[in-house]
Scaffold this active site. Structure first.
Site, PDB file in Angstrom:
ATOM      1  N   HIS A  40       0.653  -1.163  -0.171  1.00 38.43           N
ATOM      2  CA  HIS A  40      -0.107   0.356   0.320  1.00 38.43           C
ATOM      3  C   HIS A  40       1.404   1.630  -0.318  1.00 38.43           C
ATOM      4  CE1 HIS A  40      -3.325  -2.521   1.266  1.00 38.43           C
ATOM      5  NE2 HIS A  40      -3.703  -1.952  -0.095  1.00 38.43           N
ATOM      6  N   GLU A 124      -5.663  -8.598   3.365  1.00 39.14           N
ATOM      7  CA  GLU A 124      -5.055  -8.991   4.021  1.00 39.14           C
ATOM      8  C   GLU A 124      -5.905 -10.016   4.972  1.00 39.14           C
ATOM      9  OE1 GLU A 124      -2.393  -7.795   7.437  1.00 39.14           O
ATOM     10  OE2 GLU A 124      -2.833 -10.344   8.476  1.00 39.14           O
ATOM     11  N   CYS A 189       2.611  -8.516  13.842  1.00 38.26           N
ATOM     12  CA  CYS A 189       4.007  -8.630  13.200  1.00 38.26           C
ATOM     13  C   CYS A 189       4.809  -7.488  14.405  1.00 38.26           C
ATOM     14  CB  CYS A 189       4.047  -8.257  12.403  1.00 38.26           C
ATOM     15  SG  CYS A 189       5.243  -7.598  11.197  1.00 38.26           S
ATOM     16  N   SER A 261       6.173   0.457   4.202  1.00 32.38           N
ATOM     17  CA  SER A 261       5.663   0.751   3.271  1.00 32.38           C
ATOM     18  C   SER A 261       6.089   1.934   3.029  1.00 32.38           C
ATOM     19  CB  SER A 261       4.643  -0.140   2.125  1.00 32.38           C
ATOM     20  OG  SER A 261       2.834   0.674   2.868  1.00 32.38           O
TER      21      SER A 261
END
Ligand code: SF4
Length: 279
Positions: A40, A124, A189, A261
């Site tokens: 993204h 996701e 994460c 990102s």
């Protein structure tokens, strides 16, 4: 104005891996097509397009060549269809997302009701739901946890990798009050947590937090939420062209944080422009 960077900025491991895989593949096979956004971030997508990578929204648009699966993962039925179409496939699903898919499948097969804490529309979450034939229940707030109706089942709770741990904790607290047979599997994460912790530490040292990242990036939006929650003025931009000089008047110390990102080249451009504001 002093500029301090958060301890973790730029691509995380999964994004770096996907970006490099796409570049490498585009040099070897054409057409090189990514099924949906690889990550993204619009600047990353543009950079890949300049290197010859194409982006398609569905398999109906696919030509021969190669198809790359984005970091967020894909529905196993779609992967099967690519095989049947005889098109080469490169899987850039982040290994951590893949782990969550495998764990979810295993817990589902053991008879648990899967509860996913995350954004229903996020790719996701859709890919995780797909591995259990969309049998999971997705919740994204304490209110939804209060309203949940499930009888006689053990609950296995997982979270979107980019969730804010504080919010997840609150939702789990509500669920624990309402259900006895429940286990939380922490699938957030570690990279995302490190970016979030870095932001909190940075917030203590600066007058203003500048967050660089796409408005479509879940983990960047999470950083903005966290910055607001700690009560620090926050300025969210996607690239250097959105900077407004007047926002930095009277700012002595500026903290810069980024989503996972956000590419290094964008961070450099922003810092360069900020430095040009110096008298
Ligand atoms: S944020 Fe974590 S889960 Fe997402 S791509 Fe990066 S390493 Fe993978």
């Amino acid at each position: 104005m002093e500029i301090i960077l958060a301890t973790k900025v730029g691509f995380c491991f999964g994004v770096k891996r996907a970006f490099n895989l796409a570049l490498k593949t585009s040099k070897a096979v054409r057409p090189c097509q990514v099924l949906g956004p690889l990550v993204h971030n619009e600047s990353v997508i543009r950079k890949l397009q300049e290197s010859g990578v194409e982006f398609i929204n569905s398999l109906d648009e696919a030509k021969s060549g190669v198809i790359i699966i984005p970091t967020h993962g894909e529905d196993p039925e779609v992967l099967q269809r690519i095989k049947e179409m005889g098109i080469k496939m490169v899987d850039a699903t982040c290994p951590l997302v893949k782990n969550v898919q495998d764990l979810t499948k295993d817990l589902h097969e053991k008879g648990n009701q899967i509860i996913i804490i995350g954004d229903k529309e996020h790719k996701e979450i859709r890919s995780i739901q797909a591995v259990i034939k969309r049998r999971g229940i997705i919740i994204d707030s304490e209110e939804e946890a209060f309203r949940l109706e499930i009888k006689n089942k053990s609950l296995a709770i997982i979270a979107q990798t980019t969730q804010n741990p504080v919010k997840v904790k609150e939702i789990i607290r509500v669920l624990k009050k309402r259900f006895k047979n429940l286990k939380f599997y922490n699938t957030i994460c570690p990279s995302v947590s490190a970016y979030q912790e870095g932001l909190k530490e940075l917030a203590l040292r600066v007058d203003l937090l500048l967050i660089i990242g796409s408005k479509t990036s879940a983990n960047t939006n999470r950083l903005v939420e966290i910055a607001k929650a700690v009560g620090k003025p926050v300025y969210h931009i996607e690239n250097a062209s959105q900077l407004k000089k007047k926002r930095f008047l009277n700012v002595k110390t500026l903290g810069i944080a980024t989503g996972t990102s956000t590419p290094d080249w964008l961070i450099k451009e922003v810092i360069q422009k900020l430095k040009s504001y110096a008298p």
